[in-house]
Design a protein around this motif. Structure first.
Motif, PDB file in Angstrom:
ATOM      1  N   GLU A   6      -9.325 -40.715  43.499  1.00  0.00           N
ATOM      2  CA  GLU A   6      -9.328 -41.378  42.004  1.00  0.00           C
ATOM      3  C   GLU A   6     -10.565 -42.012  41.645  1.00  0.00           C
ATOM      4  O   GLU A   6     -11.760 -42.439  42.500  1.00  0.00           O
ATOM      5  CB  GLU A   6      -8.398 -42.645  42.324  1.00  0.00           C
ATOM      6  CG  GLU A   6      -7.030 -42.311  42.977  1.00  0.00           C
ATOM      7  CD  GLU A   6      -6.885 -42.580  44.417  1.00  0.00           C
ATOM      8  OE1 GLU A   6      -5.675 -42.805  44.937  1.00  0.00           O
ATOM      9  OE2 GLU A   6      -8.109 -42.422  45.166  1.00  0.00           O
ATOM     10  N   TYR A  95      -3.141 -45.949  43.282  1.00  0.00           N
ATOM     11  CA  TYR A  95      -3.463 -44.807  43.994  1.00  0.00           C
ATOM     12  C   TYR A  95      -2.707 -43.296  43.392  1.00  0.00           C
ATOM     13  O   TYR A  95      -1.717 -43.575  42.710  1.00  0.00           O
ATOM     14  CB  TYR A  95      -2.691 -44.929  45.311  1.00  0.00           C
ATOM     15  CG  TYR A  95      -2.960 -46.248  46.289  1.00  0.00           C
ATOM     16  CD1 TYR A  95      -2.656 -47.494  46.149  1.00  0.00           C
ATOM     17  CD2 TYR A  95      -3.973 -46.020  47.023  1.00  0.00           C
ATOM     18  CE1 TYR A  95      -2.930 -48.555  46.800  1.00  0.00           C
ATOM     19  CE2 TYR A  95      -4.491 -46.981  47.881  1.00  0.00           C
ATOM     20  CZ  TYR A  95      -4.101 -48.314  47.627  1.00  0.00           C
ATOM     21  OH  TYR A  95      -4.445 -49.308  48.642  1.00  0.00           O
ATOM     22  N   TRP A 114      -2.276 -38.837  50.021  1.00  0.00           N
ATOM     23  CA  TRP A 114      -2.561 -40.137  49.421  1.00  0.00           C
ATOM     24  C   TRP A 114      -4.238 -40.292  49.197  1.00  0.00           C
ATOM     25  O   TRP A 114      -5.073 -40.014  49.987  1.00  0.00           O
ATOM     26  CB  TRP A 114      -2.159 -41.493  50.076  1.00  0.00           C
ATOM     27  CG  TRP A 114      -0.915 -41.383  49.995  1.00  0.00           C
ATOM     28  CD1 TRP A 114       0.253 -40.862  50.774  1.00  0.00           C
ATOM     29  CD2 TRP A 114       0.044 -42.140  48.988  1.00  0.00           C
ATOM     30  NE1 TRP A 114       1.223 -41.383  50.614  1.00  0.00           N
ATOM     31  CE2 TRP A 114       1.350 -41.975  49.257  1.00  0.00           C
ATOM     32  CE3 TRP A 114      -0.201 -43.006  47.807  1.00  0.00           C
ATOM     33  CZ2 TRP A 114       2.361 -42.744  48.635  1.00  0.00           C
ATOM     34  CZ3 TRP A 114       0.640 -43.524  47.093  1.00  0.00           C
ATOM     35  CH2 TRP A 114       2.050 -43.541  47.465  1.00  0.00           C
ATOM     36  N   GLN A 116      -7.742 -42.748  48.272  1.00  0.00           N
ATOM     37  CA  GLN A 116      -8.125 -44.124  48.656  1.00  0.00           C
ATOM     38  C   GLN A 116      -7.922 -45.198  47.993  1.00  0.00           C
ATOM     39  O   GLN A 116      -7.891 -46.400  48.116  1.00  0.00           O
ATOM     40  CB  GLN A 116      -9.487 -43.769  48.935  1.00  0.00           C
ATOM     41  CG  GLN A 116     -10.747 -43.959  47.756  1.00  0.00           C
ATOM     42  CD  GLN A 116     -10.695 -43.118  46.952  1.00  0.00           C
ATOM     43  OE1 GLN A 116      -9.970 -41.911  47.041  1.00  0.00           O
ATOM     44  NE2 GLN A 116     -11.207 -43.252  45.555  1.00  0.00           N
ATOM     45  N   GLY A 117      -7.792 -44.876  46.543  1.00  0.00           N
ATOM     46  CA  GLY A 117      -7.225 -45.999  45.606  1.00  0.00           C
ATOM     47  C   GLY A 117      -8.582 -46.595  44.627  1.00  0.00           C
ATOM     48  O   GLY A 117      -9.653 -46.182  44.858  1.00  0.00           O
TER      49      GLY A 117
END
Length: 124
Positions: A6, A95, A114, A116-117
């Motif tokens: 991201e 996320y 996912w 890492q945000g």
């Protein structure tokens, strides 16, 4: 290996805009659902929006409808989340997530992969 990265978070004043990006690799975009989630301090993670790689169908949680727009560039394996009219309550770590079934978008917020945000902070 599925990887999601991201970018685009930051600090913005209430009413402002931000555009988040999720760069994906390791899978065929058309075969996946890509979702955006957020988690505010002290709160549970919540699904915000998602898009089906197969046909571009989108879904939004009620709190962001009309303000957030999700889009994808399948050729670049990138998903964007355009956020407008931001509110302090939108402050959270955002996320990107992926699931190997396009119809997961709109049916469930259970995703297996996912990123890492990225932090989004909206000041009042």
């Amino acid at each position: 290996e599925v990887q999601l990265v991201e970018s685009g978070g930051g600090l913005v004043q209430a009413g402002g805009s931000l555009r988040l990006s999720c760069a994906a690799s390791g899978f065929t975009f058309d075969d996946y659902a890509i979702g955006w989630f957020r988690q505010a301090p002290g709160k549970e993670r919540e699904g915000v929006s998602c898009i089906r790689g197969s046909d571009g169908s989108t879904y939004y949680t009620d709190s962001v409808k009309g303000r957030f727009t999700i889009s994808s560039d399948n050729a670049k394996n990138t998903v964007h989340l355009q956020m407008k009219s931001l509110k302090p309550e939108d402050t959270a770590v955002y996320y990107c997530a992926a699931e190997s079934w396009p119809n997961r978008c709109g049916s469930s917020w259970s995703y297996n992969y996912w990123g890492q945000g990225t932090q989004v902070t909206v000041s009042s």
